[in-house]
Write an enzyme that holds these catalytic residues in place. Structure first.
Site, PDB file in Angstrom:
ATOM      1  N   LYS A  52       1.003  -1.194  -0.123  1.00  0.00           N
ATOM      2  CA  LYS A  52      -0.215  -0.005   0.036  1.00  0.00           C
ATOM      3  C   LYS A  52       0.614   1.062   0.159  1.00  0.00           C
ATOM      4  O   LYS A  52       0.683   1.994  -0.807  1.00  0.00           O
ATOM      5  CB  LYS A  52      -0.868  -0.097   1.278  1.00  0.00           C
ATOM      6  CG  LYS A  52      -1.605   1.206   1.383  1.00  0.00           C
ATOM      7  CD  LYS A  52      -2.723   1.329   2.440  1.00  0.00           C
ATOM      8  CE  LYS A  52      -3.402   2.455   3.021  1.00  0.00           C
ATOM      9  NZ  LYS A  52      -4.147   2.513   4.139  1.00  0.00           N
TER      10      LYS A  52
ATOM     11  N   GLU B 192      11.086  -4.611   3.878  1.00  0.00           N
ATOM     12  CA  GLU B 192      11.248  -5.902   3.394  1.00  0.00           C
ATOM     13  C   GLU B 192      10.663  -5.968   2.064  1.00  0.00           C
ATOM     14  O   GLU B 192      11.445  -6.728   1.310  1.00  0.00           O
ATOM     15  CB  GLU B 192      10.380  -6.769   4.367  1.00  0.00           C
ATOM     16  CG  GLU B 192      10.701  -6.662   5.832  1.00  0.00           C
ATOM     17  CD  GLU B 192      10.175  -5.666   6.605  1.00  0.00           C
ATOM     18  OE1 GLU B 192       9.779  -6.083   7.696  1.00  0.00           O
ATOM     19  OE2 GLU B 192       9.691  -4.732   5.907  1.00  0.00           O
TER      20      GLU B 192
ATOM     21  N   GLY C 296      -4.205  -1.464   5.467  1.00  0.00           N
ATOM     22  CA  GLY C 296      -3.685  -2.530   5.235  1.00  0.00           C
ATOM     23  C   GLY C 296      -4.196  -4.103   5.676  1.00  0.00           C
ATOM     24  O   GLY C 296      -4.292  -5.056   4.918  1.00  0.00           O
ATOM     25  N   ARG C 297      -4.447  -4.084   7.028  1.00  0.00           N
ATOM     26  CA  ARG C 297      -5.066  -5.256   7.543  1.00  0.00           C
ATOM     27  C   ARG C 297      -6.495  -5.582   7.177  1.00  0.00           C
ATOM     28  O   ARG C 297      -7.066  -6.670   7.626  1.00  0.00           O
ATOM     29  CB  ARG C 297      -4.890  -5.333   9.013  1.00  0.00           C
ATOM     30  CG  ARG C 297      -5.356  -4.149   9.833  1.00  0.00           C
ATOM     31  CD  ARG C 297      -4.977  -3.906  11.226  1.00  0.00           C
ATOM     32  NE  ARG C 297      -5.220  -2.795  11.669  1.00  0.00           N
ATOM     33  CZ  ARG C 297      -4.671  -1.575  11.814  1.00  0.00           C
ATOM     34  NH1 ARG C 297      -3.555  -1.683  11.236  1.00  0.00           N
ATOM     35  NH2 ARG C 297      -5.284  -0.341  12.298  1.00  0.00           N
TER      36      ARG C 297
ATOM     37  N   GLU D  66      -3.178  -5.225  15.948  1.00  0.00           N
ATOM     38  CA  GLU D  66      -2.764  -3.853  15.258  1.00  0.00           C
ATOM     39  C   GLU D  66      -3.746  -2.809  15.248  1.00  0.00           C
ATOM     40  O   GLU D  66      -3.504  -1.759  15.126  1.00  0.00           O
ATOM     41  CB  GLU D  66      -1.912  -4.102  13.708  1.00  0.00           C
ATOM     42  CG  GLU D  66      -1.154  -3.009  13.261  1.00  0.00           C
ATOM     43  CD  GLU D  66      -0.867  -3.511  11.818  1.00  0.00           C
ATOM     44  OE1 GLU D  66       0.446  -3.691  11.604  1.00  0.00           O
ATOM     45  OE2 GLU D  66      -1.386  -3.256  10.863  1.00  0.00           O
TER      46      GLU D  66
ATOM     47  N   HIS E  16      -2.739 -31.736  21.543  1.00  0.00           N
ATOM     48  CA  HIS E  16      -1.579 -32.493  21.915  1.00  0.00           C
ATOM     49  C   HIS E  16      -0.438 -31.379  22.095  1.00  0.00           C
ATOM     50  O   HIS E  16       0.976 -31.820  21.875  1.00  0.00           O
ATOM     51  CB  HIS E  16      -1.360 -33.462  20.694  1.00  0.00           C
ATOM     52  CG  HIS E  16      -2.395 -34.216  20.509  1.00  0.00           C
ATOM     53  ND1 HIS E  16      -2.886 -35.197  20.853  1.00  0.00           N
ATOM     54  CD2 HIS E  16      -3.468 -34.259  19.607  1.00  0.00           C
ATOM     55  CE1 HIS E  16      -4.122 -35.673  20.446  1.00  0.00           C
ATOM     56  NE2 HIS E  16      -4.382 -35.160  19.641  1.00  0.00           N
TER      57      HIS E  16
ATOM     58  N   LYS F  22      10.860   0.429  13.001  1.00  0.00           N
ATOM     59  CA  LYS F  22      11.150   0.595  11.522  1.00  0.00           C
ATOM     60  C   LYS F  22      12.277   1.451  11.690  1.00  0.00           C
ATOM     61  O   LYS F  22      13.332   1.331  10.958  1.00  0.00           O
ATOM     62  CB  LYS F  22      10.197   1.024  10.773  1.00  0.00           C
ATOM     63  CG  LYS F  22       9.197  -0.116  10.338  1.00  0.00           C
ATOM     64  CD  LYS F  22       7.785   0.611   9.600  1.00  0.00           C
ATOM     65  CE  LYS F  22       6.901  -0.435   9.502  1.00  0.00           C
ATOM     66  NZ  LYS F  22       5.668   0.033   8.489  1.00  0.00           N
TER      67      LYS F  22
HETATM   68  O1  F6P Z   1       4.202  -1.923   9.529  1.00  0.00           O
HETATM   69  C1  F6P Z   1       2.936  -2.518   9.694  1.00  0.00           C
HETATM   70  C2  F6P Z   1       2.234  -2.236   8.141  1.00  0.00           C
HETATM   71  O2  F6P Z   1       2.198  -0.850   8.151  1.00  0.00           O
HETATM   72  C3  F6P Z   1       0.922  -2.989   8.339  1.00  0.00           C
HETATM   73  O3  F6P Z   1       0.040  -2.043   8.748  1.00  0.00           O
HETATM   74  C4  F6P Z   1       0.814  -3.368   6.822  1.00  0.00           C
HETATM   75  O4  F6P Z   1      -0.257  -4.140   6.746  1.00  0.00           O
HETATM   76  C5  F6P Z   1       2.153  -3.771   6.346  1.00  0.00           C
HETATM   77  O5  F6P Z   1       3.092  -2.930   7.444  1.00  0.00           O
HETATM   78  C6  F6P Z   1       2.688  -3.534   4.883  1.00  0.00           C
HETATM   79  O6  F6P Z   1       2.410  -2.363   4.495  1.00  0.00           O
HETATM   80  P1  F6P Z   1       2.582  -1.882   3.163  1.00  0.00           P
HETATM   81  O7  F6P Z   1       1.411  -2.737   2.487  1.00  0.00           O
HETATM   82  O8  F6P Z   1       2.476  -0.572   2.857  1.00  0.00           O
HETATM   83  O9  F6P Z   1       3.782  -2.424   2.485  1.00  0.00           O
END
Ligand code: F6P
Length: 543
Positions: free
Chosen positions: A205, A211, A266-267, A352, A382, A510
């Site tokens: 987004k 990453e 995002g979530r 979150e 288990h 971050k």
């Molecule tokens: O670090 C958390 C976050 O911002 C989440 O809220 C989000 O879903 C995820 O990182 C990935 O973000 P993006 O879709 O902007 O790469």
């Protein structure tokens, strides 16, 4: 904060009801109210929710419904659906529900509605083009594999639904998710793939997530080893983002950029273009059924009276257990291997969203969202269920059980159902010392040994749980399931008075991560605390 007598009466009623039910073992509540199972259960869309094994009675339930009214839950719900900027710290509306049914905002926001519909059409047309082999690779080969690069909300939703809907998965297109920055996994995934038959999706987004950006660069390098020509990217690379300009700069063709919007967190984004990898796996028709399932729960949440409203009831029961029974964690136990990724998905959704320490006024609060965890049943039996049967810790429990299993493995399914229901029973009933002793005596053990061993075999029971039966795992019911939990989380955000739609807490890690990377690259450790500095020294010695 209690300000006047009305406030007082709402919380007094809850206190009184809590004292009342706490005096009784759950089994006693069943004796006192034999019709609890029908009173405290609800059948909505693909679900049957039994919450009769919760420590509530009519007074408690009434007091909880009054709390929802007192917190103006319905007004705040409607504000969300009407696109008001309820995410006040980011000054954004929260309209992931409009991705399921945009008619709710079409008169108020015709332009956004048009964008949502045209983007969905563009995305699903692309899915059809790829799955029908009309969209071919640079060298004219059919696309057989999709690499989806994304993390958090740009990963959990598609991944979770894809594993849940394994029955609907295409057998001609395989989707591989790259979320974490783990070279072993990247090497393994890329090692078995051929760039000529791969579609690469960069899902982000913000287009800033470290990453995802690093993994995209690494996959691009791998891709260019096979297809160096500039043109190749145009046919093979796709971006899902609210930052189309940055995706263009990365080199992705505008026609292959599928937008998302700031009003979708995002979530809460699997319903948007972030769902593309899922749609490529299950097909456009099934993806639409996922949206329809969620829209059905949106309609229920908007229209059902509070005491017949499943997300509201789940939220109130969680609030009740946290506030009046000091339970701070929620264990979600899906009795289905294909739902194994559900707890991880719900962890981001719930923690979150409601993992906050200040209320909408910025004042500190006593309670907010629970720690959520879980694992698939019966594996959990288990593993950690011992603690829940005999340990000193406890938590809130959601059992999730599909009523229908695989047609050829009905014996397994029957055993799954029996075990799931039995776990909830055992947590309810427990085993008294007398029962344990009598069992041992009946097994031929002498009184002395029976007396001493029985102490180790008693179980308190009296542990509440929800049982959510899903008629069958289908695209519709899975869309409905995630929407159900989304709205439960929304309601809890209102009950705890937190902003469920920002996540400022993720930023410090971050930025410190960025500083540390600079320290690792430059060797300058001036700003580091001694612990972090010596850790780096140790790691440097080992690499
Ligand atoms: O670090 C958390 C976050 O911002 C989440 O809220 C989000 O879903 C995820 O990182 C990935 O973000 P993006 O879709 O902007 O790469």
């Amino acid at each position: 904060m209690i300000q006047n007598s009305k406030d007082q009466s709402v919380f007094n009623a809850l206190e009184t009801a809590a004292l009342e039910v706490k005096k009784r073992h759950l089994m006693t509540l069943f004796t006192e109210q034999p019709n609890r199972a029908s009173t405290y259960s609800l059948n909505v869309d693909s679900f049957y929710l039994d919450y009769s094994k919760q420590a509530i009675n009519d007074n408690a339930f009434k007091a909880l419904i009054n709390l929802a009214k007192y917190k103006e839950l319905e007004t705040k719900r409607d504000a969300m659906f009407q696109g008001e900027k309820i995410n006040h710290t980011e000054e954004r509306a929260v309209l992931h529900t409009a991705l399921r049914d945009s008619s709710q905002i079409s008169s108020k926001f015709p332009k956004i509605t048009q964008e949502i519909e045209s983007t969905k059409t563009k995305m699903l047309d692309f899915v059809d083009a790829v799955t029908s082999k009309k969209h071919l690779g640079q060298t004219g080969k059919v696309i057989t594999d999709v690499i989806s690069i994304g993390i958090g909300g740009s990963f959990f939703g598609p991944k979770m639904l894809q594993s849940a809907l394994i029955k609907n998965a295409s057998n001609t297109i395989k989707v591989h998710y790259l979320a974490n920055i783990d070279g072993e996994q990247i090497a393994k995934v890329l090692g078995n793939l051929n760039a000529e038959t791969c579609l690469v999706i960069v899902a982000s987004k913000s287009w800033t997530t470290a990453e995802t950006q690093l993994n995209a660069q690494s996959v691009l390098k791998w891709f260019k080893n096979t297809l160096p020509e500039k043109e190749a990217i145009k046919k093979h690379w796709v971006a899902l983002t609210a930052k189309p300009e940055q995706a263009k700069e990365f080199g992705i063709q505008p026609s292959m950029i599928f937008p998302m919007w700031d009003f979708v967190g995002g979530r809460y984004s699997v319903w948007s273009t972030i769902g593309l990898p899922l749609a490529l796996s299950i097909g456009a028709k099934a993806f639409n059924q996922v949206l329809e399932g969620a829209a059905a729960i949106d309609k229920h949440f908007r229209e059902a009276p509070l005491d017949q409203n499943m997300p509201v009831i789940l939220a109130l029961l969680g609030y009740w257990q946290q506030e009046y029974f000091d339970l701070n964690n929620l264990m979600v136990l899906p009795y289905s291997h294909s739902l194994k990724s559900l707890p991880a998905y719900l962890q981001q959704l719930d923690m979150e969203s409601n993992g906050k320490a200040v209320n909408s006024q910025g004042n500190n609060i006593k309670n907010s969202g629970p720690i959520l965890w879980g694992a698939e049943g019966t594996n959990c039996q288990h593993s950690f269920m011992q603690l829940f049967h005999q340990g000193k810790q406890s938590g809130m429990i959601d059992f999730i059980l599909p009523a229908k299993g695989h047609p050829e493995y009905q014996a397994q399914h029957k055993l799954m159902v029996a075990n799931c229901l039995a776990q909830a029973q055992a947590l309810l009933q427990g085993k008294t010392l007398t029962q344990a002793t009598n069992e041992l005596l009946a097994s031929g053990m002498n009184q002395e040994n029976a007396d001493s061993l029985a102490k180790h075999k008693t179980m308190p029971g009296n542990t509440s749980s929800n049982m959510l039966i899903i008629d069958e795992i289908t695209p519709h019911s899975m869309g409905a399931l995630l929407a159900l939990y989304e709205h439960k989380v929304f309601c809890q955000g209102v009950l705890f008075d937190v902003n469920s739609f920002d996540q400022w807490g993720v930023e410090l890690g971050k930025s410190l991560g960025k500083n540390l990377l600079t320290s690792m690259n430059t060797g300058n450790k001036d700003n580091l605390d001694p612990s972090t500095s010596s850790l780096l020294d140790y790691i440097n010695k080992k690499t």
